[in-house]
Scaffold this motif. Structure first.
Motif, PDB file in Angstrom:
ATOM      1  N   LEU A  25      66.133  45.902  17.476  1.00  0.00           N
ATOM      2  CA  LEU A  25      66.082  46.685  16.264  1.00  0.00           C
ATOM      3  C   LEU A  25      65.688  48.105  16.590  1.00  0.00           C
ATOM      4  O   LEU A  25      64.616  48.360  17.103  1.00  0.00           O
ATOM      5  N   GLY A  26      66.563  49.020  16.296  1.00  0.00           N
ATOM      6  CA  GLY A  26      66.264  50.420  16.535  1.00  0.00           C
ATOM      7  C   GLY A  26      65.077  50.858  15.692  1.00  0.00           C
ATOM      8  O   GLY A  26      64.948  50.453  14.547  1.00  0.00           O
ATOM      9  N   VAL A  27      64.226  51.650  16.269  1.00  0.00           N
ATOM     10  CA  VAL A  27      62.999  52.032  15.562  1.00  0.00           C
ATOM     11  C   VAL A  27      63.332  52.797  14.285  1.00  0.00           C
ATOM     12  O   VAL A  27      62.705  52.601  13.261  1.00  0.00           O
ATOM     13  N   GLY A  28      64.344  53.626  14.331  1.00  0.00           N
ATOM     14  CA  GLY A  28      64.649  54.428  13.155  1.00  0.00           C
ATOM     15  C   GLY A  28      65.739  53.822  12.290  1.00  0.00           C
ATOM     16  O   GLY A  28      66.019  54.323  11.221  1.00  0.00           O
ATOM     17  N   GLY A  29      66.336  52.771  12.737  1.00  0.00           N
ATOM     18  CA  GLY A  29      67.498  52.253  12.036  1.00  0.00           C
ATOM     19  C   GLY A  29      67.241  50.923  11.374  1.00  0.00           C
ATOM     20  O   GLY A  29      66.603  50.836  10.336  1.00  0.00           O
ATOM     21  N   ALA A  30      67.722  49.896  12.017  1.00  0.00           N
ATOM     22  CA  ALA A  30      67.691  48.585  11.390  1.00  0.00           C
ATOM     23  C   ALA A  30      66.269  48.099  11.139  1.00  0.00           C
ATOM     24  O   ALA A  30      66.026  47.349  10.213  1.00  0.00           O
ATOM     25  N   LEU A  31      65.344  48.542  11.966  1.00  0.00           N
ATOM     26  CA  LEU A  31      63.977  48.071  11.797  1.00  0.00           C
ATOM     27  C   LEU A  31      63.441  48.488  10.423  1.00  0.00           C
ATOM     28  O   LEU A  31      62.877  47.692   9.697  1.00  0.00           O
ATOM     29  N   LEU A  32      63.661  49.734  10.089  1.00  0.00           N
ATOM     30  CA  LEU A  32      63.190  50.196   8.787  1.00  0.00           C
ATOM     31  C   LEU A  32      63.949  49.494   7.667  1.00  0.00           C
ATOM     32  O   LEU A  32      63.372  49.130   6.656  1.00  0.00           O
ATOM     33  N   ALA A  33      65.222  49.281   7.908  1.00  0.00           N
ATOM     34  CA  ALA A  33      66.023  48.624   6.884  1.00  0.00           C
ATOM     35  C   ALA A  33      65.536  47.201   6.647  1.00  0.00           C
ATOM     36  O   ALA A  33      65.574  46.696   5.538  1.00  0.00           O
ATOM     37  N   ALA A  34      65.043  46.582   7.710  1.00  0.00           N
ATOM     38  CA  ALA A  34      64.603  45.197   7.607  1.00  0.00           C
ATOM     39  C   ALA A  34      63.314  45.074   6.806  1.00  0.00           C
ATOM     40  O   ALA A  34      62.993  44.007   6.319  1.00  0.00           O
ATOM     41  N   PHE A  35      62.609  46.150   6.678  1.00  0.00           N
ATOM     42  CA  PHE A  35      61.373  46.095   5.925  1.00  0.00           C
ATOM     43  C   PHE A  35      61.558  46.793   4.581  1.00  0.00           C
ATOM     44  O   PHE A  35      60.711  47.297   4.002  1.00  0.00           O
ATOM     45  N   VAL A  45      55.631  30.815  11.941  1.00  0.00           N
ATOM     46  CA  VAL A  45      57.023  31.242  12.048  1.00  0.00           C
ATOM     47  C   VAL A  45      57.945  30.052  11.805  1.00  0.00           C
ATOM     48  O   VAL A  45      57.746  28.975  12.364  1.00  0.00           O
ATOM     49  N   SER A  46      58.917  30.261  10.952  1.00  0.00           N
ATOM     50  CA  SER A  46      59.912  29.234  10.665  1.00  0.00           C
ATOM     51  C   SER A  46      61.266  29.665  11.211  1.00  0.00           C
ATOM     52  O   SER A  46      61.510  30.858  11.434  1.00  0.00           O
ATOM     53  N   VAL A  47      62.125  28.678  11.391  1.00  0.00           N
ATOM     54  CA  VAL A  47      63.502  28.971  11.787  1.00  0.00           C
ATOM     55  C   VAL A  47      64.099  29.972  10.802  1.00  0.00           C
ATOM     56  O   VAL A  47      63.944  29.819   9.590  1.00  0.00           O
ATOM     57  N   GLY A  48      64.719  30.997  11.339  1.00  0.00           N
ATOM     58  CA  GLY A  48      65.309  32.048  10.513  1.00  0.00           C
ATOM     59  C   GLY A  48      64.435  33.280  10.395  1.00  0.00           C
ATOM     60  O   GLY A  48      64.918  34.343  10.002  1.00  0.00           O
ATOM     61  N   ASP A  49      63.163  33.129  10.751  1.00  0.00           N
ATOM     62  CA  ASP A  49      62.264  34.285  10.710  1.00  0.00           C
ATOM     63  C   ASP A  49      62.507  35.196  11.914  1.00  0.00           C
ATOM     64  O   ASP A  49      63.027  34.767  12.946  1.00  0.00           O
ATOM     65  N   THR A  50      62.064  36.425  11.764  1.00  0.00           N
ATOM     66  CA  THR A  50      62.205  37.411  12.834  1.00  0.00           C
ATOM     67  C   THR A  50      60.832  37.913  13.249  1.00  0.00           C
ATOM     68  O   THR A  50      59.985  38.183  12.394  1.00  0.00           O
ATOM     69  N   ALA A 100      65.314  34.301   2.457  1.00  0.00           N
ATOM     70  CA  ALA A 100      63.972  33.742   2.462  1.00  0.00           C
ATOM     71  C   ALA A 100      63.261  33.955   3.796  1.00  0.00           C
ATOM     72  O   ALA A 100      62.116  33.569   3.942  1.00  0.00           O
ATOM     73  N   ALA A 101      63.961  34.553   4.727  1.00  0.00           N
ATOM     74  CA  ALA A 101      63.356  34.737   6.045  1.00  0.00           C
ATOM     75  C   ALA A 101      62.193  35.721   5.975  1.00  0.00           C
ATOM     76  O   ALA A 101      62.153  36.584   5.107  1.00  0.00           O
ATOM     77  N   PHE A 102      61.292  35.569   6.897  1.00  0.00           N
ATOM     78  CA  PHE A 102      60.100  36.401   6.925  1.00  0.00           C
ATOM     79  C   PHE A 102      60.071  37.166   8.235  1.00  0.00           C
ATOM     80  O   PHE A 102      60.443  36.635   9.276  1.00  0.00           O
ATOM     81  N   ASP A 103      59.638  38.381   8.152  1.00  0.00           N
ATOM     82  CA  ASP A 103      59.543  39.204   9.358  1.00  0.00           C
ATOM     83  C   ASP A 103      58.085  39.410   9.749  1.00  0.00           C
ATOM     84  O   ASP A 103      57.250  39.714   8.896  1.00  0.00           O
ATOM     85  N   TYR A 104      57.830  39.247  11.019  1.00  0.00           N
ATOM     86  CA  TYR A 104      56.504  39.511  11.561  1.00  0.00           C
ATOM     87  C   TYR A 104      56.598  40.665  12.539  1.00  0.00           C
ATOM     88  O   TYR A 104      57.593  40.800  13.250  1.00  0.00           O
ATOM     89  N   THR A 105      55.560  41.465  12.580  1.00  0.00           N
ATOM     90  CA  THR A 105      55.503  42.546  13.561  1.00  0.00           C
ATOM     91  C   THR A 105      54.297  42.333  14.465  1.00  0.00           C
ATOM     92  O   THR A 105      53.196  42.050  13.984  1.00  0.00           O
TER      93      THR A 105
END
Ligand SMILES: [Cu+2]
Length: 146
Positions: A136-146, A29-34, A6-11
């Motif tokens: 978060l690597g720009v080409g790695g986990a960051l893309l995966a997170a979205f 932003v809530s606890v658990g969000d990135t 349920a976490a939300f990501d902000y950029t």
């Protein structure tokens, strides 16, 4: 992963000229969000130690510094967290943001995400434990997170 479903990501597109003064008013932003800062050189992301340091752009108070271009913070405690760029006069020119986090503390283990590990600057231990910090690597986990 399921615990964060349920976490939300902000950029935040992080630059001089951005207006971050009311960022938290429009980004709940809530606890658990990135929150991920995305930027290019010469910008940096520093976590400052206090509201006073934030207001005064006292960059010597920083407790964390990164210049990777993609710096993500997953918040596991409520509170207000202060960030700034430490390059030149960027802080004084408005490249700083206060992020207010609401909700209940999540005492999950803090562990890095992504493909690059950052070492917090000396003296950061007291504050760093409050954040589950992941770069978060720009080409790695960051893309995966979205
Ligand atoms: Cu900057």
């Amino acid at each position: 992963m399921s615990a964060l479903a349920a976490a939300f990501d902000y950029t935040i597109q992080w630059s001089v000229g951005g207006n971050y003064s009311d960022w938290s008013a429009t980004h709940p932003v809530s606890v658990g969000d990135t929150v991920v800062f995305k930027y290019a050189p010469p910008h940096t992301v520093a976590q400052l130690s206090s509201e006073a340091a934030y207001k005064a752009c006292n960059l010597g108070s920083k407790v964390f510094l990164d210049s990777s271009g993609g710096t993500g913070f997953t918040f596991d405690e409520p509170g207000t967290w202060y960030f700034s760029c430490v390059t030149g006069s960027h802080c004084a020119r408005g490249q700083k943001v206060a992020i207010t986090v609401t909700g209940s503390s999540v005492r999950s283990p803090a562990k890095p995400e992504g493909n690059s590990a950052a070492a917090p600057v000396a003296g950061a231990a007291g504050v760093a434990v409050k954040l589950a910090l992941g770069l978060l690597g720009v080409g790695g986990a960051l893309l995966a997170a979205f």
